[in-house]
Scaffold this active site. Structure first.
Site, PDB file in Angstrom:
ATOM      1  N   LYS A 180       0.860  -1.195  -0.031  1.00 21.33           N
ATOM      2  CA  LYS A 180      -0.009   0.082  -0.160  1.00 21.33           C
ATOM      3  C   LYS A 180       1.149   1.333  -0.156  1.00 21.33           C
ATOM      4  CE  LYS A 180      -2.932  -3.410   1.097  1.00 21.33           C
ATOM      5  NZ  LYS A 180      -3.761  -3.903   0.308  1.00 21.33           N
TER       6      LYS A 180
HETATM    7  C1  LIG Z   1      -4.354  -5.416   1.338  1.00 17.92           C
HETATM    8  C2  LIG Z   1      -5.961  -5.467   1.630  1.00 17.92           C
HETATM    9  C3  LIG Z   1      -6.411  -6.073   2.641  1.00 17.92           C
HETATM   10  C4  LIG Z   1      -5.576  -6.746   3.800  1.00 17.92           C
HETATM   11  O1  LIG Z   1      -4.386  -5.802   4.546  1.00 17.92           O
HETATM   12  P1  LIG Z   1      -3.622  -6.457   5.456  1.00 17.92           P
HETATM   13  O2  LIG Z   1      -3.051  -5.039   6.234  1.00 17.92           O
HETATM   14  O3  LIG Z   1      -2.461  -7.015   4.666  1.00 17.92           O
HETATM   15  O4  LIG Z   1      -4.321  -7.296   6.384  1.00 17.92           O
HETATM   16  C5  LIG Z   1      -7.713  -6.025   3.008  1.00 17.92           C
HETATM   17  N1  LIG Z   1      -8.386  -5.518   2.133  1.00 17.92           N
HETATM   18  C6  LIG Z   1      -8.244  -4.823   0.899  1.00 17.92           C
HETATM   19  C7  LIG Z   1      -9.151  -4.429  -0.180  1.00 17.92           C
HETATM   20  C8  LIG Z   1      -6.777  -4.761   0.531  1.00 17.92           C
HETATM   21  O5  LIG Z   1      -6.284  -4.463  -0.580  1.00 17.92           O
END
Ligand SMILES: *Cc1c(COP(=O)(O)O)cnc(C)c1O
Length: 377
Positions: A180
């Site tokens: 992210k």
């Molecule tokens: C990356 C992601 C998650 C999970 O995030 P983590 O911090 O890795 O648990 C959940 N929902 C969406 C839409 C994502 O892109």
């Protein structure tokens, strides 16, 4: 090889982490509290509660929304698997609804057909950073007392009607995974609109304790904590929060750079028969991912194109996955999700990260145009 994504981390992050280690307080403590305040200021939301990941934030959001075994939670299948899994953590059934082709998000219209008397919540994902139209979904949900939880894992710095995404969300979740924009290694944030939700979320992330370990440590008199309900260990460490504070300070720069590189892609592909990630009329995207959907009659299939790009030294990725096609979910009756199935089959994600140079981006553009038959060798 041009990677699809690279986090933007520098010596300031390393120094901040080292300071946290040197302080002797490495578990959830003052830096987590400071990160939460800074995050709430940036988003302009009521409260922010730091947790171990967006996945654990989603679990807590469902608990706070009162979702239980036997309930149904409407989710997009077109999302990272964690969105659907979270519903199962509380014993509920995820019900998959289709998405809009241009935003890749659920809409009020796509949700409507999946409503049932058992529907207790909707998890509205701002997929790949493109904001979903929350107001329309909220209107549909509030008339039926259905909770709207915003999965903003990808959407830090995206805007909705001029404010940060999730600024006035009842419950929203963010991710700090390195994939992210803003990262703490692993980590997440739950944001909410009431003091009651915030207090309970802080308790639930820390074993249901009546007083946090950090507060107990700071108290002058000995305190014996109580355990008020079954909680979890979903805490973020102070080392992660120290890194997060530096990263959060880079948010404007990160988003500006992503948007400027994305505009170069869009300009370079404007004569191709493809749908690309773009701003919806009501907001702006942070371009966490730049995705492209191939037309049904493209001269090359998506998987072939990924392989061809790989041969050209470019690491692209398939588009967003569809949970209903994975073994973990195929036992359920197959839902009808034509847009989701087209997007997951024919879309790909192009390299986009802060340090991507125009020279490398031009290589990606030339390679794609050539394989799509737009330019001759
Ligand atoms: C990356 C992601 C998650 C999970 O995030 P983590 O911090 O890795 O648990 C959940 N929902 C969406 C839409 C994502 O892109």
């Amino acid at each position: 090889m041009i990677p699809v994504m690279k986090p933007w981390l520098g010596p300031e992050e390393a120094e901040a982490a080292a300071e946290a280690v040197a302080s002797g307080w490495v578990a959830q403590g003052p830096r987590v509290a400071e990160f939460e305040r800074a995050f709430a200021r940036v988003i302009d939301c009521h409260e922010a509660i730091a947790v171990s990941s967006c996945t654990t934030a989603l679990h807590l959001a469902l608990v706070l929304a009162g979702v239980r075994a036997g309930d149904e939670v409407i989710v997009p299948s077109l999302s990272f698997i964690a969105t659907a899994n979270a519903a199962r953590y509380v014993g509920a059934t995820p019900v998959f609804a289709d998405v809009d082709l241009r935003t890749q998000n659920l809409t009020a219209a796509s949700i409507e057909g999946s409503l049932s008397p058992a529907t207790r919540a909707v998890i509205l994902v701002h997929q790949a950073g493109v904001p979903a139209d929350v107001d329309a979904v909220r209107e549909l949900a509030s008339a039926r007392e259905i909770a709207v939880i915003e999965d903003a894992a990808c959407a830090i710095g995206s805007t909705y009607h001029g404010r940060m995404v999730a600024a006035d969300a009842t419950l929203a979740t963010f991710s700090f995974h390195p994939r992210k924009l803003v990262t703490t290694g692993e980590g997440g944030m739950l944001t909410c609109s009431t003091a009651e939700h915030a207090q309970r979320a802080r308790r639930l992330r820390e074993h249901g304790m009546s007083m946090s370990a950090a507060d107990r440590h700071l108290s002058d008199a000995p305190v014996i904590e109580r355990y008020l309900e079954t909680g979890y260990n979903y805490r973020m460490t102070d080392i992660q929060a120290a890194v997060g504070l530096v990263q959060l300070g880079r948010l404007d720069e990160l988003v500006a750079r992503r948007r400027s590189l994305a505009a170069r892609y869009t300009e370079a592909m404007s004569d191709l028969e493809v749908v690309v990630a773009s701003d919806p009329p009501y907001g702006t995207t942070n371009f966490q991912s730049y995705w492209m959907l191939l037309p049904p009659d493209a001269p090359i299939g998506r998987d072939e194109l990924l392989a061809a790009l790989h041969c050209d030294g470019i690491s692209a990725r398939r588009g967003i996955m569809a949970a209903h096609l994975e073994p973990a979910y195929t036992a359920e009756p197959a839902p009808r999700l034509p847009v989701t199935e087209r997007l997951t089959k024919d879309s790909l994600i192009l390299p986009l990260y802060h340090d991507l140079t125009h020279r490398d981006q031009d290589r990606v553009i030339a390679s794609i145009r050539r394989h799509l038959g737009a330019d001759r060798d």
